[in-house]
Design an enzyme around this catalytic site. Structure first.
Site, PDB file in Angstrom:
ATOM      1  N   GLY A 237       0.815  -1.205   0.000  1.00  0.00           N
ATOM      2  CA  GLY A 237       0.000   0.000   0.000  1.00  0.00           C
ATOM      3  C   GLY A 237       0.845   1.250   0.000  1.00  0.00           C
ATOM      4  O   GLY A 237       2.068   1.197   0.223  1.00  0.00           O
ATOM      5  N   GLY A 240       2.197   5.534   4.684  1.00  0.00           N
ATOM      6  CA  GLY A 240       1.356   6.150   5.696  1.00  0.00           C
ATOM      7  C   GLY A 240      -0.012   5.543   5.868  1.00  0.00           C
ATOM      8  O   GLY A 240      -0.842   6.090   6.587  1.00  0.00           O
ATOM      9  N   THR A 241      -0.273   4.406   5.234  1.00  0.00           N
ATOM     10  CA  THR A 241      -1.608   3.801   5.324  1.00  0.00           C
ATOM     11  C   THR A 241      -1.749   2.840   6.500  1.00  0.00           C
ATOM     12  O   THR A 241      -2.839   2.334   6.738  1.00  0.00           O
ATOM     13  CB  THR A 241      -1.943   3.056   4.017  1.00  0.00           C
ATOM     14  N   GLY A 242      -0.686   2.562   7.213  1.00  0.00           N
ATOM     15  CA  GLY A 242      -0.798   1.759   8.426  1.00  0.00           C
ATOM     16  C   GLY A 242      -0.264   0.349   8.316  1.00  0.00           C
ATOM     17  O   GLY A 242      -0.676  -0.519   9.081  1.00  0.00           O
ATOM     18  N   LYS A 243       0.672   0.079   7.417  1.00  0.00           N
ATOM     19  CA  LYS A 243       1.210  -1.276   7.262  1.00  0.00           C
ATOM     20  C   LYS A 243       2.025  -1.679   8.494  1.00  0.00           C
ATOM     21  O   LYS A 243       1.835  -2.761   9.049  1.00  0.00           O
ATOM     22  CB  LYS A 243       2.073  -1.334   5.992  1.00  0.00           C
ATOM     23  N   HIS A 460      -6.455  35.407 -11.460  1.00  0.00           N
ATOM     24  CA  HIS A 460      -6.051  34.030 -11.769  1.00  0.00           C
ATOM     25  C   HIS A 460      -6.879  33.038 -10.936  1.00  0.00           C
ATOM     26  O   HIS A 460      -7.465  32.092 -11.476  1.00  0.00           O
ATOM     27  CB  HIS A 460      -4.559  33.856 -11.464  1.00  0.00           C
ATOM     28  N   GLU A 461      -6.944  33.275  -9.623  1.00  0.00           N
ATOM     29  CA  GLU A 461      -7.693  32.359  -8.760  1.00  0.00           C
ATOM     30  C   GLU A 461      -9.193  32.470  -9.005  1.00  0.00           C
ATOM     31  O   GLU A 461      -9.915  31.470  -8.914  1.00  0.00           O
ATOM     32  CB  GLU A 461      -7.368  32.643  -7.286  1.00  0.00           C
ATOM     33  N   HIS A 464     -10.004  30.215 -11.931  1.00  0.00           N
ATOM     34  CA  HIS A 464     -10.160  28.813 -11.508  1.00  0.00           C
ATOM     35  C   HIS A 464     -11.532  28.575 -10.892  1.00  0.00           C
ATOM     36  O   HIS A 464     -12.232  27.608 -11.238  1.00  0.00           O
ATOM     37  CB  HIS A 464      -9.080  28.454 -10.486  1.00  0.00           C
ATOM     38  N   ASP A 535      -0.415  24.444 -12.921  1.00  0.00           N
ATOM     39  CA  ASP A 535      -1.616  24.075 -13.681  1.00  0.00           C
ATOM     40  C   ASP A 535      -1.242  23.398 -14.986  1.00  0.00           C
ATOM     41  O   ASP A 535      -1.823  22.370 -15.361  1.00  0.00           O
ATOM     42  CB  ASP A 535      -2.465  25.319 -13.960  1.00  0.00           C
TER      43      ASP A 535
END
Length: 688
Positions: A237, A240-243, A460-461, A464, A535
């Site tokens: 995985g 950081g998913t907990g393995k 610009h923002e 978006h 972008d």
């Protein structure tokens, strides 16, 4: 029993530190080097020697040591009895055996001339003829040979101890234990307190892992049916998913010896050390079977063989992998030993490692879904002091694509932000600020930005936000800001939908939303800037993926050049011809330019709303979904959703009315049947 209890009650013996041996040897060598035969003698000057000793006829012997340019002075027995020399120490070389004093000289010839000159005025009975002694300092010569060798050996031992695990005294810590396993053993005396209750989410992975733990606790339940537990399970995985946390939970739940180590612990600069450590690891596990071995980041030694041909055939990593393969499924019996491993790069592992009989199961530990994120948040907010405003479900929806480690980081950042503001409890806004901090970085309100640049950033923002609001399939907008954060000068925050598949229309709408910033700059200012770098990078990758990977281009066709095995990383050639590559480039360019033209058309039609939104952004610096909705109205997607809901409601009403009509007609027909006479009744009436 009593002896064992007494032994348990005794404090553990302190382990002897070998560094004391090195210190002792060093002190002895220094002491020997400083030691000499005149160490008890006192140094005198030439004037005192001549006026107070030689002229007073107190000197019995003079010994000139040529090699040391030193004259040893022996006093007579009568002189030693006088009060003048009562301070001389007894029991050393300063007593009657002498010498009691010594004199340093420049050269032997000069000393002889000066002594003869001084003794000319003395009677012959008082004159002393010097003796000349050629001595060799055996101690100094031995030390000059031995000391450098000892220093070199000591330095080599020190380096070897550091390389093989330090001076901690554990497995692999001593010089001759470099081939020993460096695995940490967790057993009943050194238990892990993490359990499956501490692992939120990962329900499917926990089911398979719990089955392994259950087999170790109750093997009879499975063996009676002839079942065999898998020899190995590979946890795969993203980071950081907990393995590793899942493996810790296995150590806490299994109640059997648990050997934990990293794949890099096998790697060493010396030939054969990795394979030796693998052998020793399995030897220890067999002695304590049933047991579990956990190898974290196994890709450090499990990488596919044959990729590093330039390094030569006798590669140490490949030898270690070969020994691991042999131990996992060789002629020897490893019954009762289960191997767990974790990696986030399963595609580069050797195929022989993944075959049944070694790692029978590959357990996928994916990024958490909405409900799993909610469970993870609940686990991490337990130790925190939060108030009633914190909505766990809302936070879970705000963090799509976040791993368990990311969520833990958000909870910690929220606590730090609340403490920085001197709050007594953590509120909802602290968590939202923490999410912004983790995603975008720290706010830089003191960054120097000119008014012209700020205006460009605002439009610009706003571009978006406008395009993402006006197209149907773009991700829903959360807020827009022009406060610099991290490396970005402004940002539009979205809430991505958690969908498993994406169609062409959705991808194109996302490209248009990403191009909205550059299109707004061109429409308002008539020129473009470098602010659209991220972008353009995003849409370029997305366009190439649409054409060459997902097969969403009509000219290229239903062809994918994606290699899921990861073999293409090691090849310098592309899996298609130069002509096909040129066609891909042309189609990607057409796709991006068509999306840009569409984006400009949308913004030109809504130029007034775009300007209004940008001015509001310049005024407030941060605007939210409600502000955009007040300017543009509801999104097309929301209109469609309302329309579909209305149609569904009308359809439901009509279906209900039809059902009622059918039921009413059926009821009327039943009543009619009850009121009408039957044929038997009619025949009876005729007969009567």
């Amino acid at each position: 029993m009593t002896e064992k209890k007494k032994q348990k009650g005794k404090p553990p013996k302190k382990q002897f530190n070998f560094y004391w041996i090195y210190v002792t040897v060093g002190v002895l060598l220094i002491a020997l080097n400083l030691f000499n035969y005149s160490s008890g003698a006192q140094k005198v000057t030439w004037d005192r020697f001549v006026n107070e000793m030689l002229k007073e006829q107190e000197v019995s012997r003079l010994v000139v040591v040529n090699n040391e340019l030193k004259v040893e002075i022996f006093l007579s027995a009568e002189a030693l009895k006088s009060d003048k020399y009562k301070d001389l120490k007894k029991g050393t070389f300063s007593d009657a055996t002498g010498p009691q004093f010594y004199l340093t000289i420049g050269s032997v010839d000069q000393f002889s001339r000066d002594l003869n000159r001084v003794q000319e005025d003395l009677p012959e009975s008082a004159q002393v003829n010097p003796e000349y002694d050629q001595r060799k300092n055996w101690t100094g010569e031995i030390i000059s040979w031995v000391l450098p060798i000892v220093i070199m050996i000591g330095l080599w031992v020190f380096i070897m101890r550091r390389m093989s695990g330090g001076a901690g005294g554990g497995p692999g810590g001593q010089l001759f234990n470099i081939g020993k396993s460096k695995a940490t053993l967790f057993d009943k005396e050194k238990n892990v307190k993490v359990s499956f209750n501490d692992v939120a989410g990962l329900d499917e992975a926990k089911v398979e892992i719990q089955e392994i733990v259950e087999f170790l606790k109750n093997p009879k339940k499975y063996t009676e049916l002839g079942a065999k537990i898998p020899k190995g399970a590979l946890l795969v995985g993203p980071p950081g998913t907990g393995k590793t946390l899942l493996a810790k939970a296995v150590a806490g739940e299994a109640q059997v010896p648990f050997f934990s180590l990293s794949g890099s612990d096998f790697v060493e600069m010396f030939v054969g050390v990795g394979a030796s450590r693998v052998r020793d690891l399995f030897k220890q596990a067999k002695e304590k079977a049933p047991a579990i071995i956990f190898i974290d980041e196994i890709d450090a030694i499990g990488r596919a063989r044959g990729k590093g041909a330039a390094q030569g055939s006798n590669d140490e990593r490949e030898n270690t992998l070969n020994q691991l393969l042999t131990e996992m499924d060789g002629f020897g019996s490893n019954s009762g030993i289960i191997i767990l491993a974790a990696t986030n790069r399963a595609e580069i592992l050797d195929r022989a490692l993944l075959r049944p009989g070694r790692f029978d199961r590959q357990i996928s530990v994916d990024l958490p879904e909405l409900n799993e994120r909610k469970q993870i948040f609940k686990v991490h907010v337990k130790p925190l002091k939060i108030d009633n405003t914190v909505d766990i479900e809302f936070l879970s929806k705000q963090t799509p694509g976040f791993s368990g480690a990311d969520i833990a980081n958000i909870c910690n950042e929220a606590a730090l932000i609340a403490a920085r503001k001197d709050k007594k409890a953590i509120d909802q806004q602290d968590f939202l600020d923490a999410i912004d901090r983790v995603i975008g970085g720290l706010e830089k309100k003191n960054k120097i930005i000119t008014s012209e640049e700020k205006k460009v950033i605002a439009f610009h923002e706003a571009g978006h936000a406008s395009v993402s609001w006006l197209v149907k399939y773009a991700n829903p907008l959360v807020k827009v800001t022009i406060v610099p954060r991290g490396r970005s000068l402004g940002a539009a925050w979205y809430l991505p939908e958690e969908r498993q598949i994406t169609n062409t229309e959705q991808l194109i709408d996302e490209m248009c939303a990403a191009l909205g910033g550059r299109a707004a700059e061109e429409i308002i200012f008539g020129k473009i800037s470098t602010g659209a770098l991220s972008d353009l990078e995003k849409i370029t990758k997305q366009a190439y993926a649409m054409v060459s990977i997902y097969g969403l281009n009509s000219k290229i066709g239903n062809i994918s050049f994606y290699d899921s095995t990861g073999q293409s990383e090691y090849s310098f050639s592309k899996p298609y011809s130069e002509k096909t590559g040129q066609t891909i480039d042309e189609e990607v360019s057409k796709l991006v330019e068509a999306a840009y033209i569409r984006t400009k058309d949308i913004l030109i039609k809504h130029k007034a709303e775009l300007t209004q939104l940008a001015e509001l952004l310049l005024e407030k610096e941060v605007i939210f979904k409600e502000d955009v909705e007040r300017i543009f109205g509801k999104r097309p997607a929301e209109f469609d959703a309302e329309r579909e809901e209305k149609k569904l409601l009308e359809q439901t009403i009509s279906d209900n009315e039809k059902a009622k009509a059918i039921a009413l007609s059926a009821e009327n027909s039943d009543q009619k049947k009850l009121t009408e006479p039957t044929e038997e009744e009619i025949s009876e009436e005729k007969n009567s």
